[in-house]
Enzyme design. Sequence first.
Site: not given
Length: 488
Positions: A170, A368
Amino acid sequence: MAEIGFPLLCILFTLSLPSILSRSHLPTSTGETSELDVSASIQKTLDVLSFTPRPSQSLMASSFDSSSSSSLLSLQLHSRVSVHKSSHQDYESVMLARLARDSSRVESLQTRVDLAVNGVRKADLKPVDTELAAEDLEVPVISGTSQGSGEYFCRVGIGRPASQVYMVLDTGSDVNWVQCAPCGDCYQQADPIFEPASSSSYSPLTCDAHQCKSLDVSECRNGTCLYEVSYGDGSYTVGDFVTETVTLEGSTAVQNIAIGCGHNNEGLFVGAAGLIGLGGGALSFPSQINATSYSYCLVDRDSDSASTLDFNSPTPHDAITAPLLRSTKLDTFYYVGLRGLSVAGQLLHIPSSTFKLTTDGNAGVIVDSGTAVTRLQTEAYNALRDAFVKGTKGLPSANGVALFDTCYDLSEKKSVEVPTVAFHFSNGKKLDLPAKNYLIPVDSSGTFCFAFAPTSSSLSIIGNVQQQGTRVSYDLENSLIGFSPNKC
């Protein structure tokens, strides 16, 4: 708190032509189009439910000095569907679950931004209870793996000897953590729970350690550091903050990495044992190994193929680069200098201020890996959608699905040509997206939707659907982000 895991159309043929023609072409003023292989996309939706989970692999470790920043490190990336067998009965339910996770993820990211903008300090947050009582968790939520990232995994070893587990990757997170025994509360994962007592390299951090002081929420118990990370859907991880050896798949053992050893964990982490944070904060994995750069390529989330995550690798010479921007208030996020968007080569009329990074980090555009669908401020999204709809008015429309308001019935098509959608960066360079990165299937019956969504927030997000099949390079040393299509 740091953290926390993936694309209009006007038919050229006339009504007098046979309706069985499988390919549609779109007239555009510039001729800039991209081909979507409808049949191949639908076939993937049928295959995804039958994948056999990828077998565990042994990790052969060599040593690595984390104080160095010159060594190349690499590990494989796997899509969720290749390592965790789906419990869904059809692709539509798979997609709806993904979109629900994605909405929670975006809400969590925005919450974190709000906390930073409103000046919430560490001292303002309730520390973890010394008894690690899950029911007492009341820390404001932040970006979350449990509901939004968890689409891409890597195989790593924790401890010495290495206990092999799958971890979520992440870019919107900093704190690395893994579920640990004894478990006061642990969710189900694919591999055995990590046993600290079996590792010779397990070492608790003291409360005075700089890693402990870098946590947003921490507490001291018997001289050792406790951590807590909370997520946007109410999920959390709580436990001891320690240093451990992390072994990358098939290659290298990295010593003295600060990770959370979670004894109380809750959430839908989909089989993963924990999380590797790739954000820009001091506790992220790239920061701890002093990486000057890293890159990844996200394979199609409906594929069982694998790609790589590389540290200290050079940006490909043919990469489309853009300014990599940072916020002093939100050091986790990677912002990109974006000037505008185009459809079929025509730049849209969107004020340049729409994408500008503000000093407080409340606006701008982040890249992201955990968010799936790109979010744009409502006015920018409307301009993009309207141009797309104008270019695809010849295609049969379909009802909206979840957060998608622009969908098409392509059940009678084998392939279609659609207007190209492109990002225009502030340095004048342009990234054209392939059609499969913005027109995606939402069922196995031929319904495809335009994979962008509006947000009322000032923060825009380039998600992983738009990144698939593209190697994304983060040149941390030179503050550049690179996009290299077809470099998986």
